[in-house]
Design an enzyme around this catalytic site. Structure first.
Site, short mmCIF file in Angstrom:
data_model
loop_
_atom_site.label_atom_id
_atom_site.label_comp_id
_atom_site.label_asym_id
_atom_site.label_seq_id
_atom_site.Cartn_x
_atom_site.Cartn_y
_atom_site.Cartn_z
N LYS A 128 17.13 4.48 0.91
CA LYS A 128 18.07 4.47 2.04
C LYS A 128 19.28 3.66 1.60
CE LYS A 128 14.66 3.98 5.82
NZ LYS A 128 14.23 3.01 6.86
N ASP A 143 14.91 -0.09 1.01
CA ASP A 143 15.66 -0.17 2.26
C ASP A 143 16.75 -1.24 2.06
OD1 ASP A 143 16.12 0.29 5.03
OD2 ASP A 143 14.82 -1.35 5.59
N ARG A 150 -0.13 6.75 7.23
CA ARG A 150 -0.08 6.87 5.76
C ARG A 150 -0.67 8.20 5.29
NH1 ARG A 150 1.32 1.78 3.81
NH2 ARG A 150 0.43 -0.02 4.87
N LYS A 162 0.82 -1.20 0.00
CA LYS A 162 0.00 0.00 0.00
C LYS A 162 0.87 1.26 0.00
CE LYS A 162 -3.18 -2.36 3.11
NZ LYS A 162 -3.58 -2.42 4.54
N GLY A 163 2.14 1.09 0.38
CA GLY A 163 2.98 2.25 0.67
C GLY A 163 3.13 3.24 -0.46
N PHE A 199 13.62 5.38 10.62
CA PHE A 199 12.32 4.85 10.22
C PHE A 199 11.37 6.02 9.99
CE2 PHE A 199 8.24 2.80 10.37
CZ PHE A 199 8.49 1.68 9.57
N ASP A 240 3.88 3.68 6.24
CA ASP A 240 3.20 3.41 7.50
C ASP A 240 4.14 2.87 8.58
OD1 ASP A 240 3.63 0.81 6.25
OD2 ASP A 240 2.32 0.00 7.80
N GLU A 252 7.64 2.33 -6.18
CA GLU A 252 7.74 1.87 -4.78
C GLU A 252 7.86 3.08 -3.87
OE1 GLU A 252 7.08 0.07 -2.50
OE2 GLU A 252 8.52 -1.56 -2.25
P1 IMP Z 1 13.32 -3.71 1.77
O1 IMP Z 1 12.87 -5.04 1.27
O2 IMP Z 1 14.17 -3.84 3.02
O3 IMP Z 1 13.97 -2.83 0.72
O4 IMP Z 1 12.05 -3.01 2.35
C1 IMP Z 1 11.22 -2.27 1.57
C2 IMP Z 1 9.88 -2.12 2.24
O5 IMP Z 1 10.01 -1.98 3.66
C3 IMP Z 1 9.22 -0.85 1.77
O6 IMP Z 1 8.40 -1.11 0.67
C4 IMP Z 1 8.43 -0.42 2.98
O7 IMP Z 1 7.16 -1.02 2.96
C5 IMP Z 1 9.20 -0.95 4.15
N1 IMP Z 1 10.05 0.08 4.77
C6 IMP Z 1 11.40 0.17 4.75
N2 IMP Z 1 11.84 1.24 5.41
C7 IMP Z 1 10.73 1.86 5.87
C8 IMP Z 1 10.53 3.07 6.64
O8 IMP Z 1 11.46 3.81 7.03
N3 IMP Z 1 9.24 3.39 6.89
C9 IMP Z 1 8.19 2.64 6.48
N4 IMP Z 1 8.34 1.52 5.75
C10 IMP Z 1 9.59 1.13 5.47
MG MG Z 2 6.27 -0.93 0.56
#
Ligand code: IMP
Ligand code: MG
Length: 187
Positions: free
Chosen positions: A136, A108, A170, A48-49, A157, A164, A104
């Site tokens: 990030k 992260d 959100r 949903k982000g 974060f 969220d 997206e």
């Molecule tokens: P990754 O797989 O570690 O790259 O994570 C990506 C997903 O983690 C994103 O689509 C977000 O849903 C969530 N995420 C990562 N960092 C944050 C943050 O700082 N705030 C909120 N959601 C996050």
């Molecule tokens: Mg996401």
């Protein structure tokens, strides 16, 4: 005067303002319009982000795009990536031969999009690129080519503008750093 004033109490600071977001989204829309000139890309919103970013971004693109929505779970209710990625809602249409742009909210560790890119690569798209609102880079554990980003942010974060914590925040119009006391983290 801030709307959603009660939500701002849970932030340590606002990291990116709504004005900065609007400007960056406009610039990204122009860039995508240039880069995909003559093409009809399909933009995939990762629910949903990315939903808030997506709806703003597509209106800044002057091309005959189509839209798709996909839901992927990687986080559960916490603030650290589990590394477990699951497709919760798949695409409605075939993307073979299409120029795909994955939209997206934040990259992260890179695990979610690395996995998703692999899945979509098997479906014979003409091209696959990634556009993220936030990146990030310091947190990356999986190599990933991110073609477009609006903002590089430090390792904190963040919530708001679609992002969220435990499904909340959100609807914040700005992006802010969530106070660690909210999720039981270190301050
Ligand atoms: P990754 O797989 O570690 O790259 O994570 C990506 C997903 O983690 C994103 O689509 C977000 O849903 C969530 N995420 C990562 N960092 C944050 C943050 O700082 N705030 C909120 N959601 C996050
Ligand atoms: Mg996401």
């Amino acid at each position: 005067m801030n709307t959603n004033a009660c939500l701002y109490q849970d932030l340590t600071k606002v990291l990116v303002t709504r004005e900065e977001i609007a400007e960056a989204v406009r610039a990204l829309g122009r860039q995508i319009t240039q880069d995909y000139a003559g093409k009809e890309p399909v933009l995939i919103c990762i629910l949903k982000g990315a939903s808030v970013f997506f709806t703003d971004l597509i209106r800044e693109i002057d091309l005959p795009i189509t839209t798709e929505f996909m839901a992927i779970s990687s986080y559960g209710g916490g603030t650290k990536s589990s590394g477990i990625v699951k497709i919760v809602k798949d695409l409605d249409r075939d993307i073979s031969g299409r120029d795909v742009l994955i939209v997206e909210d934040i990259v992260d560790s890179g695990r979610t999009l690395a996995h998703l890119s692999q899945v979509l690569a098997t479906r014979k798209a003409a091209s696959i690129n990634i556009a993220t609102l936030l990146d990030k880079p310091a947190r990356r554990v999986v190599p990933l080519e991110v073609k477009y980003h609006c903002f590089n942010i430090p390792d904190a974060f963040v919530v708001g503008y679609g992002l969220d914590y435990d499904e909340k925040y959100r609807n914040l119009p700005d992006i802010g750093v969530l106070a660690p006391k909210i999720y039981g983290g270190e301050s």
